[in-house]
Design an enzyme around this catalytic site. Structure first.
Site, PDB file in Angstrom:
ATOM      1  N   LYS A  54     -16.402  69.674  50.900  1.00 32.89           N
ATOM      2  CA  LYS A  54     -17.083  70.854  50.343  1.00 32.89           C
ATOM      3  C   LYS A  54     -16.765  72.087  51.186  1.00 32.89           C
ATOM      4  CE  LYS A  54     -20.671  67.902  48.420  1.00 32.89           C
ATOM      5  NZ  LYS A  54     -22.002  67.309  48.591  1.00 32.89           N
ATOM      6  N   GLN A  98     -27.092  67.684  52.576  1.00 34.96           N
ATOM      7  CA  GLN A  98     -26.335  66.500  52.157  1.00 34.96           C
ATOM      8  C   GLN A  98     -27.233  65.270  52.134  1.00 34.96           C
ATOM      9  OE1 GLN A  98     -23.020  66.396  51.078  1.00 34.96           O
ATOM     10  NE2 GLN A  98     -23.511  64.277  50.558  1.00 34.96           N
ATOM     11  N   ASP A 121     -27.294  72.976  44.776  1.00 34.56           N
ATOM     12  CA  ASP A 121     -27.167  71.641  44.173  1.00 34.56           C
ATOM     13  C   ASP A 121     -27.913  71.562  42.841  1.00 34.56           C
ATOM     14  OD1 ASP A 121     -25.513  69.809  45.508  1.00 34.56           O
ATOM     15  OD2 ASP A 121     -26.953  69.584  47.152  1.00 34.56           O
TER      16      ASP A 121
END
Ligand code: NAD
Length: 286
Positions: A54, A98, A121
Site C-alpha cells: 500500500k 492494518q 478503508d
C-alpha cells in the site's frame, strides 16, 4: 448437453494499474498533496507485506505516507491516543489501521475511533450507513473493486440475479448493498445456507467471499455467469487459490477473475482512490 461457454479472464492487475495511473495524473495535474497514515501493530508477516504494497502504491501516485509501526505489546489506550492525534492532525487525510490486530485489542472500538472523513478503508459505521442510504461517502475498497471488475465486463447489473457468498462487514454485506444499489436482485449466502450449490446455480453474477479454497465447483456455475473471486487462500504447498475452482469454471463462466491478479490489486487501487477523495473533500479541491 449444455453448450460450452468461452470463458474470459478479468485482468484485475491491469485494471488496477489503469486506476492508479489515472490517480497519479489527477494528483500531478491538480497539484494535490494527500497524506496517508498507516498503522501496523506487531510483526505479522502478511500484514507487513500488505502495508508495504500500500505504501509503495501510494508513493507512486504522489500520496505522502507516514508509517507507524508499533510493537505487539501496544495497548488499546495507546492506539486510541494515536488515532485521536491523527484525526486531529490537519496534515493527515487518510488513516489505515492494518487488520488483524494482535489478540487482546478491540478492533471494532478502534475502527470506530477513526474520523469518518479519514476512514479510507470505508469500515466506519458512518460510511457503511451512507452506503446503505445510497449517499456519497468513502466506500469499502474490496467491494468497490468487485464492482469495477463487474463493470469492466460491459454487462449491466440491473435486473441480474447476484449471489454473494459470505456476509462479512468488510466484503459480503457491502458488496451486496452495492449490487442492490445497481438494481440487482441479491441473495446473500453464508455458512448456514443449506443449499449453497443451488443458490449459486441461479446466479448471473457470483461474488465469492467465504475464504474456502476452491469451494465453488464448476457445475455450480450457471453457463454465462460473471464470477468474481474475492477469496485468498494459501494451500499447504504455498500456492494461493480463490474460493472458486478456477479450472472447473472454464467453459461455464463467461467472465472470471483470477487469484492472484483479480480482486486483490483492485482493493489497493481503491484505497488510493479513497485517499485522494478524502484529501479533496477535506480541502475542497481537485
Ligand atoms: P470472513 O471470515 O470475515 O467471512 C467469511 C464469510 O463466509 C462468513 O460470512 C461466512 O458465513 C461465510 N462462509 C464461510 N464458510 C462458508 C461456507 N462453507 N459456505 C458458505 N459461506 C461460508 O472473511 P472476509 O474477511 O469476508 O474474507 C473472505 C475471503 O476474502 C478471505 O479469503 C479473505 O482472505 C479474502 N479477502 C480478500 C480481499 C482482497 O483484497 N482480495 C480483501 C478482503 C478479504
Amino acid at each position: 448437453m449444455e453448450q460450452s461457454v468461452q470463458t474470459r479472464r478479468i485482468d484485475g492487475k491491469q485494471l488496477a494499474a489503469d486506476l492508479r495511473e489515472r490517480l497519479r495524473q489527477r494528483v500531478a495535474e491538480a497539484q494535490l498533496s494527500p497524506t496517508l497514515a498507516t498503522i501496523l501493530v506487531g510483526d505479522d508477516p502478511a500484514s507487513a507485506v500488505y502495508v508495504r504494497s500500500k505504501t509503495r502504491a501510494a508513493r507512486q501516485i504522489g500520496i505522502d505516507v507516514r508509517d507507524h509501526h508499533l510493537p505487539a505489546t501496544t495497548s488499546q489506550d495507546e492506539l486510541h491516543a494515536l488515532l485521536t492525534r491523527l484525526n486531529e492532525d490537519p496534515e493527515i487525510n487518510g488513516i489505515l489501521l492494518q487488520l488483524p490486530l494482535p489478540a487482546g485489542l478491540d478492533e471494532e472500538a478502534l475502527l470506530d475511533t477513526i474520523a469518518p472523513e479519514k476512514d479510507v478503508d470505508g469500515f466506519h459505521p458512518v460510511n457503511l450507513g451512507l452506503l446503505l442510504r445510497g449517499r456519497p461517502g468513502l466506500r469499502p475498497c474490496t467491494p468497490a473493486g468487485c464492482m469495477d471488475l463487474i463493470h469492466h465486463t460491459g454487462t449491466s447489473v440491473s435486473g441480474k440475479h447476484a449471489v454473494v457468498v459470505g456476509r462479512s462487514n468488510i466484503v459480503g454485506k457491502p458488496v451486496a448493498l452495492m449490487l442492490l444499489a445497481e438494481h440487482a436482485t441479491v441473495t446473500i449466502c453464508h455458512s448456514r445456507t443449506p443449499d449453497l450449490p443451488d443458490q449459486v446455480r441461479a446466479a448471473d453474477i457470483v461474488v465469492a467471499a467465504a475464504g474456502r479454497p476452491n469451494m465453488i465447483q464448476g457445475d455450480w456455475i450457471k453457463p454465462g455467469a460473471i464470477v468474481i473471486d474475492v477469496g485468498i487462500n494459501r494451500l499447504d504447498d504455498g500456492s494461493l487459490v480463490g474460493d472458486v475452482d478456477f479450472d472447473a469454471a472454464q467453459g461455464r463462466a463467461a467472465w472470471i477473475t483470477p487469484v492472484p491478479g483479480g480482486v486483490g490489486p483492485m482493493t489497493i487501487a481503491h484505497l488510493m482512490q479513497n485517499t485522494v477523495e478524502a484529501f479533496c473533500r477535506q480541502t475542497s479541491s481537485g
